[in-house]
Design a protein around this motif. Structure first.
Motif, mmCIF file in Angstrom:
data_model
loop_
_atom_site.group_PDB
_atom_site.id
_atom_site.type_symbol
_atom_site.label_atom_id
_atom_site.label_comp_id
_atom_site.label_asym_id
_atom_site.label_seq_id
_atom_site.Cartn_x
_atom_site.Cartn_y
_atom_site.Cartn_z
ATOM 1 N N UNK A 432 -7.896 11.093 0.837
ATOM 2 C CA UNK A 432 -6.643 10.575 1.339
ATOM 3 C C UNK A 432 -5.893 9.860 0.238
ATOM 4 N N UNK A 433 -4.919 9.021 0.622
ATOM 5 C CA UNK A 433 -4.115 8.320 -0.372
ATOM 6 C C UNK A 433 -3.472 7.093 0.264
ATOM 7 N N UNK A 434 -3.229 6.081 -0.571
ATOM 8 C CA UNK A 434 -2.468 4.899 -0.180
ATOM 9 C C UNK A 434 -1.298 4.776 -1.141
ATOM 10 N N UNK A 435 -0.077 4.679 -0.605
ATOM 11 C CA UNK A 435 1.116 4.635 -1.444
ATOM 12 C C UNK A 435 2.005 3.479 -1.006
ATOM 13 N N UNK A 436 2.900 3.114 -1.899
ATOM 14 C CA UNK A 436 3.906 2.084 -1.625
ATOM 15 C C UNK A 436 5.277 2.726 -1.730
ATOM 16 N N UNK A 437 6.161 2.384 -0.781
ATOM 17 C CA UNK A 437 7.516 2.947 -0.752
ATOM 18 C C UNK A 437 8.465 1.948 -1.387
ATOM 19 N N UNK A 438 8.859 2.186 -2.663
ATOM 20 C CA UNK A 438 9.746 1.211 -3.328
ATOM 21 C C UNK A 438 11.156 1.223 -2.770
ATOM 22 N N UNK A 439 11.527 2.265 -2.021
ATOM 23 C CA UNK A 439 12.883 2.335 -1.488
ATOM 24 C C UNK A 439 13.062 1.639 -0.153
ATOM 25 N N UNK A 440 11.982 1.154 0.420
ATOM 26 C CA UNK A 440 12.085 0.508 1.739
ATOM 27 C C UNK A 440 12.576 -0.929 1.584
ATOM 28 N N UNK A 441 13.584 -1.281 2.341
ATOM 29 C CA UNK A 441 14.112 -2.651 2.384
ATOM 30 C C UNK A 441 14.542 -2.965 3.811
ATOM 31 N N UNK A 442 14.478 -4.219 4.237
ATOM 32 C CA UNK A 442 13.839 -5.316 3.489
ATOM 33 C C UNK A 442 12.338 -5.283 3.690
ATOM 34 N N UNK A 443 11.616 -6.060 2.920
ATOM 35 C CA UNK A 443 10.172 -6.130 3.048
ATOM 36 C C UNK A 443 9.469 -5.030 2.268
ATOM 37 N N UNK A 444 8.253 -4.739 2.687
ATOM 38 C CA UNK A 444 7.427 -3.747 2.003
ATOM 39 C C UNK A 444 6.815 -2.789 3.012
ATOM 40 N N UNK A 445 6.636 -1.545 2.573
ATOM 41 C CA UNK A 445 5.984 -0.563 3.431
ATOM 42 C C UNK A 445 4.907 0.153 2.618
#
Length: 453
Positions: A432-445
């Motif tokens: 599997x994988x764990x990723x971060x979405x830098x385009x998500x605002x506000x906050x973090x996803x």
């Protein structure tokens, strides 16, 4: 007794190489000495034969074979007849050295040469070794044979002297060979000893120095590259050990805090039987969680099979994790799927270990709420953890999943920077994988993708 005849080989490489060089040189010296002395002896014998033939030719000039009988002419140098010279007509002896008897060893040898006819040579061994050669004299009506003898003692003395000199020279050469080999091998192996000491020091103390950075001969360069690779593996093992220790302490902190809190609450005042039983259940649940954490992380660290095929219902796991959080914000768990709830193709313990750091991190930085959403996708299942906090600084995005790194270590929040790297590593172990979405605002996803159950 056996230890006297079978000595062990030297324990050092320098000693073994020196012994090999000495043995090789000894064999070579023996062969050269034997060949040299054999050639010398043959050469000395050839010189003796040449001298005998020269003397025989000189004696032949004093013999007259024109008449019916052979006559020995008188000359001014009759001393030639006194130097081991025999003159025969046919097999009959005409002249012999005055000091020689007919039955002496030299006289008998001269008789044998005359009977053989032609030109021949032979050696008479004994206390006084001698060399005899015969030569026919013809030119008239009669034939004669001249036999000359020569004492070989001076020649053999010269040969023995040369043999002794060559043996002494061999001994000197072998001693020099052994000493020079030890010196040369010791000098050649000195860098190896230095590299060994450096490798020992660098293996005990973490050092960024590398052997390949120094210009060395090809063989030592290969050894340096091997030592660099070995030290890199040692450093990797140490880093893995430190990472495992950090991950264990990081993951065990939450259930351990629950146990401490429950014990403090239980000891604050007398409790009823029902409250005590509830406290025991909470402590037992936290202990089971700690055991699951240890089993999961240790199995993964040993290269085991943490991804043993299994099926986990996502919704109960998410609710259980949310219930165990002492969250000052609202945590919402949602499933965006029609029909049966989605299932992940991993064990429940592994799913908890993947999602727990992400959920804890979201609660830590959220302002008012955290939303956890699970859904099916064409290639598996997806879990989104969204918070309304400040988000991840853009400059820190590239280091987000590096162990031990935090965007702001002085922000007042606890943590060692190990939760996100651990979640990604465990997810990847399950394909599997764990990723971060830098385009998500506000906050973090953060998004977790796993195979479907």
């Amino acid at each position: 007794m056996s230890s006297v005849f079978f000595r062990p080989a030297p324990g050092t490489l320098r000693g073994r190489l020196s012994l090999v060089a000495l043995t090789t040189a000894t064999l070579l010296m023996v062969i050269l000495t034997v060949a040299f002395n054999t050639v010398i002896r043959h050469r000395l014998q050839h010189q003796a034969d040449d001298e005998l033939r020269t003397r025989a030719a000189a004696v032949a000039t004093t013999i007259d074979t024109n008449g019916r009988t052979v006559r020995v002419l008188e000359t001014s140098n009759d001393r030639l007849l006194d130097t081991n010279v025999w003159i025969y007509t046919g097999t009959r002896l005409l002249e012999q050295p005055p000091a020689t008897t007919p039955h002496s060893a030299l006289a008998l040898a001269a008789d044998r040469l005359v009977r053989q006819g032609g030109t021949h040579c032979l050696t008479v061994d004994g206390p006084d070794p001698a060399r005899l050669c015969s030569q026919s004299v013809s030119g008239g009506r009669s034939r004669a044979t001249v036999v000359t003898a020569l004492d070989l003692s001076p020649y053999r003395s010269s040969a023995d002297t040369l043999l002794l000199a060559s043996l002494v020279l061999d001994a000197v050469m072998l001693a020099c060979t052994y000493l020079l080999t030890r010196l040369a091998v010791g000098r050649a192996l000195r860098p190896v000893g230095t590299m060994t000491d450096q490798a020992t020091q660098r293996s005990a103390v973490v050092s960024a120095e590398r052997f390949s950075a120094v210009q060395r001969p090809a063989e030592l360069a290969r050894l340096g590259a091997s030592l660099d690779a070995l030290l890199d593996r040692i450093r990797a093992v140490l880093r893995h050990e430190q990472q495992l220790t950090g991950e264990l302490s990081h993951e065990l902190r939450t259930p351990l805090s629950r146990i401490v809190a429950e014990l403090d609450w239980w000891q604050a005042r007398p409790r009823s039987a029902a409250e005590t039983e509830a406290t025991h259940e909470v402590i037992a649940d936290a202990a089971r969680s700690m055991r699951t954490i240890c089993d999961t992380l240790l199995n993964d660290a040993r290269g085991g099979t943490p991804t043993t095929p299994g099926t986990a219902e996502i919704l109960p796991v998410l609710h259980r994790l949310a219930a165990h959080l002492e969250a000052p914000v609202r945590v919402t768990v949602d499933v965006r799927d029609e029909g049966s709830p989605p299932e992940a193709g991993v064990q429940s313990a592994l799913l908890e270990r993947i999602v727990s750091p992400l959920l804890t991190n979201a609660v830590r930085y959220a302002t008012s709420r955290v939303t956890v959403t699970a859904r099916r996708e064409s290639d598996g299942v997806r879990i989104d953890i969204v918070d309304d906090g400040p988000g991840v600084p853009e400059s820190f995005t590239a280091q987000l999943f590096q162990p031990g790194r935090r965007a702001d270590p002085g922000d007042g929040h606890g943590g060692a920077g190990l939760g996100l790297p651990l979640a990604r590593r465990l997810a990847r172990s399950a394909e599997g994988e764990v990723t971060y979405d830098p385009g998500h605002t506000p906050g973090a996803r953060f998004t977790v993708r796993l195979p479907a159950g």
